[in-house]
Design an enzyme around this catalytic site. Structure first.
Site, PDB file in Angstrom:
ATOM      1  N   GLU A 179      37.002  33.697  51.133  1.00 27.91           N
ATOM      2  CA  GLU A 179      35.836  32.815  50.972  1.00 27.91           C
ATOM      3  C   GLU A 179      35.413  32.220  52.314  1.00 27.91           C
ATOM      4  O   GLU A 179      35.524  31.019  52.565  1.00 27.91           O
ATOM      5  CB  GLU A 179      36.120  31.725  49.941  1.00 27.91           C
ATOM      6  N   GLU A 287      36.347  37.480  42.590  1.00 28.63           N
ATOM      7  CA  GLU A 287      36.758  36.373  41.720  1.00 28.63           C
ATOM      8  C   GLU A 287      35.659  36.072  40.712  1.00 28.63           C
ATOM      9  O   GLU A 287      34.482  35.959  41.077  1.00 28.63           O
ATOM     10  CB  GLU A 287      37.032  35.098  42.531  1.00 28.63           C
TER      11      GLU A 287
END
Length: 616
Positions: A179, A287
């Protein structure tokens, strides 16, 4: 909330020969197959918490109650990949969150490979969680300059990858960093930066190159991963920057996409279609997750609650969880050129087990997003992994089951702003905000009383009624209590990422409230303009609670060229106070009510029950 069942619609569909929305007798959840789904589609799950859970006694059983290894349960239901995170010496961190060091990651990889399940290994390069708000350099590298830090990344990545190879467990995919919206290995690799990400790009290239040097035949594709899967501007800025800095030797763009945080499936589709073509890369959802309930099983505040459920696009049910995951897969299958490779569900195993918290001494804020119930029994939503690829299954068109009633309040002589959309639920537990056309546009009523306005919902041959209560002194703002769990009626300028909706005791006075927080200094204005007002004097008020550390925090009302305001002062969590601005002279029929806040890093609080009403 009371709903209106559309019995006539269902009967009409049956009379016309349409397929009924009822579920097949043998199916616990209804999942339509996805036409043309590639045979090697990634049906993945991130199970990095599993070793830590097992260490404190977690047990798992399949949907029929048979106790067995969790990886075997997933394999039985069609999972063909797992995702395993790797922290850099987690013993230097606070502990918890799986404590996945190299030994645990390798052992988990061996277990997966024994079941012929492939592995995505991803490097956090931290001793603890790496995400946009925390990308700090691990202690072992904390004093290293840029050149040495680049070497650290290369050496660490190469060592781990080589160790996996020597053990005969080379991962089938590798993700460099996690991320990476705000960079990694702060402060040197922080984004945004004055060097247009040059230092960060060197760190990325070091990790990518380390794997390539160990894998000259390029058997293991490489991923770069960002959060906020609907934010096309973010993805374009980030990957344009990498391209400008010569970081191009990667194969896959990974996304985190949680609809309850990131928004509509349509925006996600637009983003993945664009970036796959723009950068000539394959796409993987690294995700995603969907709640099967809003219940809390361990007393730790959950990420997914009633407010998030409204935004998710599916109901918080087992069927809704299956439908949400299927929709993500369908979006990926639609990417032009077959560039959507598949998805990973984040921690479907993480049900509430004492001792397996996100941090040592803390609980689990994820258990209602898992795919196991509170006892470790697999939910029927696991069937989605096999059913989406089973073209022999019937395709059952979802039908409407309910439309949320519209209930409004207004004042005499003031036009009532009717909503542009209504909340519609379908038989597969997905939800949509559908456009509605009202028989009267912004009706005004001269006398107090109860009124009904009829509307027609787009695409649905059924009417919806707006029940309107008109009173003296009524709140003239739309959605002033935020109990719809939406921002309908409101506009936000400034740092929109600081603002969210939240429910729960202390954070809201009713079902929902506007909540703010950001890890950096921020400013936003949230406002609503009311039109068609009779001339006269009015009052505005707002209820708030929070840290009380803002630089500037005001309730502001503007009518014409006249502005009146009052400072808002908070004194702590769940300590609610009401701020008012009285005797507002409205001339010309229009007034704007605004809350304007300039906050320091980590300021937080809630805004609720915003009201604007006529005094005379």
């Amino acid at each position: 909330m009371k709903t209106k069942t559309l019995r006539n619609l269902v009967l009409s569909a049956l009379a016309a020969g349409a397929i009924a929305w009822g579920l097949p007798a043998e199916a616990a959840v209804q999942v339509n197959p996805i036409p043309g789904l590639r045979q090697d589609f990634i049906m993945g799950a991130d199970v990095s918490m599993l070793p830590a859970m097992e260490a404190v006694g977690a047990k798992f059983s399949d949907t029929d109650g048979t106790r067995m290894d969790e990886l075997q349960i997933m394999k039985n239901h069609g999972v063909n990949w797992i995702r395993v995170r790797l922290w850099n010496n987690p013993k230097d961190g606070p502990g918890g969150g799986g404590d996945v060091d190299e030994a645990r990651a390798l052992a988990l990889t061996k277990r997966a490979h024994a079941l012929v399940v492939m592995v995505l290994l991803f490097f956090h390069y931290r001793v603890f969680w790496a995400e946009p708000g925390q990308q700090h350099t691990p202690m072992a590298w904390a004093n290293d300059d840029e050149d040495q830090l680049v070497q650290d990344v290369y050496d660490f990545t190469k060592k781990v990858f080589t160790d996996f190879q020597q053990a005969g467990e080379q991962p089938e995919m590798v993700q460099i960093g996690n991320e990476l919206k705000s960079g990694m290995l702060w402060p040197i690799g922080r984004l945004p930066s004055d060097d247009n990400g040059a230092a960060f790009s060197r760190l990325m290239n070091a990790g990518l190159t380390a794997v390539r040097d160990c894998d000259p035949e390029r058997k293991t594709p490489l991923m770069i991963h960002l959060p906020d899967g609907t934010d096309n501007d973010l993805y374009r800025r980030f990957f344009d920057m990498l391209t400008e800095n010569g970081v191009t030797d990667y194969d896959i763009i990974g996304l985190s996409y949680y609809p309850f945080w990131h928004g509509a499936f349509s925006k996600f589709q637009e983003n993945v279609d664009d970036i796959s073509a723009r950068y000539d890369k394959d796409i993987v959802v690294a995700e995603t997750a969907f709640g099967w309930t809003t219940e809390d099983f361990d007393g730790a505040s959950n990420h997914f609650d009633g407010a998030k459920a409204r935004k998710a696009g599916v109901l918080p049910t087992v069927q809704g969880q299956a439908t949400g995951l299927r929709t993500v897969m369908e979006c990926l299958s639609k990417i032009p050129g077959g560039r959507g490779l598949g998805s990973f569900y984040w921690e479907p195993d993480w049900y509430a087990v004492p001792g397996a918290g996100w941090k040592n001494g803390e609980g689990n804020n994820w258990e209602n997003l898992a795919m196991f119930d509170e006892h470790g029994k697999a939910l029927d939503s696991w069937d989605v992994y096999k059913d989406v690829a089973d073209q022999s299954l019937p395709t059952i068109a979802p039908t409407v089951t309910s439309i949320e009633p519209v209930k409004l309040a207004g004042g005499t002589g003031v036009p009532v702003q009717l909503p542009q959309t209504v909340y519609v639920t379908f038989s597969d537990d997905h939800t949509e905000d559908l456009a509605v056309t009202w028989e009267q546009d912004a009706p005004a009523f001269d006398a107090a009383g109860s009124y009904t306005v009829h509307g027609t919902v787009a695409g649905i041959p059924e009417t919806v009624d707006a029940s309107i209560t008109i009173a003296q002194g009524a709140n003239l703002l739309q959605n002033g209590d935020f109990d719809t769990m939406t921002m309908e009626g409101w506009t936000i300028d400034g740092d929109k990422g600081a603002v969210d909706l939240k429910s729960g005791k202390g954070d809201a006075l009713g079902a929902g409230a506007l909540h703010y927080w950001l890890g950096t200094p921020f400013h936003f204005t949230v406002y609503q303009t009311v039109t068609g007002l009779p001339d006269g004097r009015y009052t505005a008020e707002v209820s708030t609670q929070g840290k009380g550390d803002a630089v500037s925090y005001r309730l502001v009302v503007t009518s014409g060229d006249v502005e009146k305001s009052a400072d808002i002062k908070d004194t702590g969590w769940n300590v609610w106070s009401t701020t008012r601005v009285k005797d507002i002279e409205v001339r010309g029929g229009t007034a704007t009510v605004a809350i304007d806040l300039t906050g320091k890093a980590d300021d937080w609080g809630s805004i609720d029950n915003v009201k604007f009403y006529r005094q005379d």
